[in-house]
Design an enzyme around this catalytic site. Structure first.
Site: not given
Ligand code: PDD
Length: 286
Positions: A31, A146, A178, A201
């Site tokens: 996703y 992801k 993270e 991630l």
């Molecule tokens: N989450 N780390 C994790 C574990 C995440 O699930 C996310 C993003 C991030 C930040 O990544 P990015 O900058 O690409 O959004 C870091 C999304 C927003 C979610 O699961 O809804």
């Protein structure tokens, strides 16, 4: 609201997934999430390219090009009239009788795209920052991909929310990796540190923050740091595509010394400029 499911634009309530969809049975799916500002998705190419890399690793062929995704997203924004929105994309290995190995060919992948109205966070509210707790990072070796296998993230985030905090900051071997759905950074004397891209991630917002730092001459180090170092840091902040950048002002019972400090504020301003440059004027209420 209309969503896109396997080639059709249909009403949200009519978009149903089969009980033997491999996304549902095995989290055999990828996703992406990002923001739409002024009717334009931010960083969509980077998100799609991360999904393509994940798909290659999982050998999950979903057969939709970046151009096609862009077209689908534009169409959803148009028919739903949602210029300020979040965007969700999910692809799974499709529907097949439940069995662990990959299904026989041809099994069509499931492709789902959804937009939802999302208003910008007012400036003052953003600068108030967020609170967090620390939690053991109980995840596996595929954190850089992801996938929708998010149970440890869900449990950690729920623990944070039950404790009245916004985010759970994950700790592996004493080091901060993270957040449950964000990347985490500390600032000391103007230098930013964040966990290297090793089984976490690779956040798209993280990539923008890194570029902003390069342009602004702010030292950005990909170096692990301990929980103790985080609690003693001048500033702590988090990033995510929907959250954008938030100061973290309290972790467990410890206040972070400078709260929403200079560097975090500077990054918030510059990130808004980056959004404006790509999507048009970004105007959270000041
Ligand atoms: N989450 N780390 C994790 C574990 C995440 O699930 C996310 C993003 C991030 C930040 O990544 P990015 O900058 O690409 O959004 C870091 C999304 C927003 C979610 O699961 O809804």
């Amino acid at each position: 609201m209309y969503v896109y499911l396997n080639g059709d634009y249909i009403q949200h309530e009519d978009a149903l997934i089969h009980v033997e969809d491999r996304g549902f049975n095995f989290a055999d799916s990828l996703y992406e999430v990002t923001r739409i500002y002024n009717g334009r998705p931010f960083g969509l190419n980077r998100h799609i390219s991360r999904m393509e890399q994940g798909a290659e690793l999982l050998q999950l062929e979903y057969g939709i090009t970046t151009e096609q995704f862009t077209g689908i997203v534009d169409e959803l924004i148009r028919i739903n009239e949602t210029p300020e929105a979040s965007l969700y994309i999910q692809v799974s290995r499709g529907v097949a009788p439940r069995d662990h190995p990959f299904p026989p060919e041809p099994t069509e992948p499931t492709v789902f795209v959804m937009v939802k109205p999302h208003e910008p966070v007012p400036w003052e509210e953003r600068l108030q920052g967020k609170t967090a707790i620390t939690e053991p990072d109980m995840r596996y070796q595929l954190c850089a991909v992801k996938t929708t296998a998010l149970l440890p993230n869900v449990l950690a985030c729920q623990k944070a929310r039950s404790a009245g905090a916004f985010e759970a900051i994950l700790v592996r071997d004493g080091m901060v990796t993270e957040g449950s759905n964000t990347n985490i950074y500390i600032v000391n004397e103007g230098t930013i540190r964040t966990f290297p891209l090793v089984n976490i991630l690779p956040g798209i917002t993280r990539s923008y923050v890194q570029e902003i730092c390069e342009h602004a001459g702010i030292p950005f180090l990909e170096e692990a740091f301990s929980v103790g170092a985080m609690l003693e840091a001048d500033e702590v902040f988090l990033t995510g595509s929907v959250a954008e950048i938030f100061p973290v002002v309290q972790i467990d019972d410890q206040h972070i010394s400078q709260g929403a400090g200079v560097i975090t504020r500077q990054l918030i301003e510059r990130y808004a400029e980056a959004v404006t440059a790509r999507c048009g004027q970004y105007t959270p209420e000041r």
